[in-house]
Design a protein around this motif. Structure first.
Motif, mmCIF file in Angstrom:
data_model
loop_
_atom_site.group_PDB
_atom_site.id
_atom_site.type_symbol
_atom_site.label_atom_id
_atom_site.label_comp_id
_atom_site.label_asym_id
_atom_site.label_seq_id
_atom_site.Cartn_x
_atom_site.Cartn_y
_atom_site.Cartn_z
ATOM 1 N N TYR A 113 0.725 -1.307 -0.306
ATOM 2 C CA TYR A 113 0.070 0.094 -0.052
ATOM 3 C C TYR A 113 0.990 1.657 0.308
ATOM 4 C CZ TYR A 113 -3.165 3.751 1.833
ATOM 5 O OH TYR A 113 -4.272 4.838 2.380
ATOM 6 N N ASP B 245 -3.235 5.097 -3.043
ATOM 7 C CA ASP B 245 -4.309 5.980 -2.761
ATOM 8 C C ASP B 245 -3.607 6.843 -2.514
ATOM 9 O OD1 ASP B 245 -6.643 6.740 -1.809
ATOM 10 O OD2 ASP B 245 -6.548 6.673 0.364
ATOM 11 N N TYR C 108 -1.667 -1.551 -4.299
ATOM 12 C CA TYR C 108 -2.639 -0.626 -4.085
ATOM 13 C C TYR C 108 -2.345 0.914 -3.757
ATOM 14 C CZ TYR C 108 -6.607 2.368 -2.655
ATOM 15 O OH TYR C 108 -7.583 3.381 -1.827
ATOM 16 N N VAL D 83 -10.513 -4.383 -2.485
ATOM 17 C CA VAL D 83 -10.072 -4.215 -3.215
ATOM 18 C C VAL D 83 -8.579 -5.168 -2.434
ATOM 19 C CG1 VAL D 83 -7.139 -2.899 -3.217
ATOM 20 C CG2 VAL D 83 -9.126 -1.390 -3.396
ATOM 21 N N PHE E 285 -3.813 -1.282 -8.789
ATOM 22 C CA PHE E 285 -5.036 -0.403 -9.079
ATOM 23 C C PHE E 285 -4.430 1.302 -7.880
ATOM 24 C CE2 PHE E 285 -8.917 0.491 -6.653
ATOM 25 C CZ PHE E 285 -9.714 1.364 -7.730
ATOM 26 N N TYR E 286 -5.367 2.469 -8.597
ATOM 27 C CA TYR E 286 -4.916 3.538 -8.043
ATOM 28 C C TYR E 286 -6.262 4.758 -7.620
ATOM 29 C CZ TYR E 286 -3.431 8.803 -8.558
ATOM 30 O OH TYR E 286 -2.737 9.955 -8.389
#
Length: 231
Positions: free
Chosen positions: A93, A123, A121, A224, A190-191
């Motif tokens: 992350y 964020d 991932y 996710v 995944f953003y």
């Protein structure tokens, strides 16, 4: 043979049996601990606060444990991209505000990690966008982030999000978007942009978000992880 020698040998035998028992069960305990799912926070250079909001992952992992059958270890851990420890985590992350910088070694290591089944991932905690796009180009120079359609399984694999990412914090008051990078057809990065799921995972007294917003953030975070582990 003296009574002392016999007693000594009996005690020694008992001691050896106890040591063997402890060692055997210690190995079992270690194996069980290692089999529990953990997320590692990516440590990066460049000045961005990669370390912010450290209650995010433990709280998300506790929610996942309560709402799935995954064996979970709800701890906060971080990993250096240049370290071989990177490959111990199926999901990593990355978050923060501001600048991100990957060295050539880190970029190559991250590419290898993602090509071998790992999942990243990202964020955007606000201010990350221009920097992370540039750095991920070092990792996958042959592709750009593609917007993930609402029909993609990451939005429905456990909880249903027919309109895509939930909006947790306003930022620039834009609609939230999910972007991805792929390797051999598999979504490996995944953003989330203009959503800020991570802020919805922190302890409730930090940002004082409503229960509805926090619940949506936890549910999407669960998606996710579930998607990353099953695809």
């Amino acid at each position: 043979m003296s009574k002392f020698s016999i007693k000594y040998k009996i005690k020694l035998l008992i001691l050896l049996v106890l040591i063997s028992y402890i060692c055997f069960h210690s190995d079992l305990i270690a194996q069980k601990t290692e089999s529990k799912f953990r997320i590692a926070r990516v440590k990066y250079s460049g000045g961005g606060d990669w370390y912010n909001d450290q209650t995010s992952e433990p709280n998300l992992l506790k929610f996942i444990a309560q709402n799935t059958n995954l064996p979970i270890d709800p701890v906060y851990e971080f990993v250096d991209l240049a370290s071989d420890n990177l490959f111990a985590y199926p999901v990593i992350y990355l978050t923060g505000h501001g600048n991100v910088n990957f060295t050539n070694t880190e970029s190559q290591k991250l590419r290898s990690y993602l090509q071998n089944g790992g999942f990243l991932y990202i964020d955007d905690d606000y201010g990350l966008n221009e920097y992370i796009r540039k750095e991920m180009k070092k990792v996958f120079p042959e592709q750009d982030f593609a917007e993930i359609p609402f029909s993609h399984g990451i939005y429905s694999c456990h909880f249903k999000f027919p309109k895509g990412l939930p909006k947790v914090h306003e930022h620039d008051d834009k609609a939230p978007q999910g972007f991805g990078l792929f390797y051999n057809g598999r979504l490996c990065v995944f953003y989330s942009y203009e959503s800020n799921l991570g802020d919805g995972w922190v302890d409730p007294d930090i940002y004082k978000d409503t229960e509805q917003i926090r619940d949506a953030a936890f549910k999407m975070g669960t998606n996710v992880v579930v998607w990353a582990l099953t695809n």
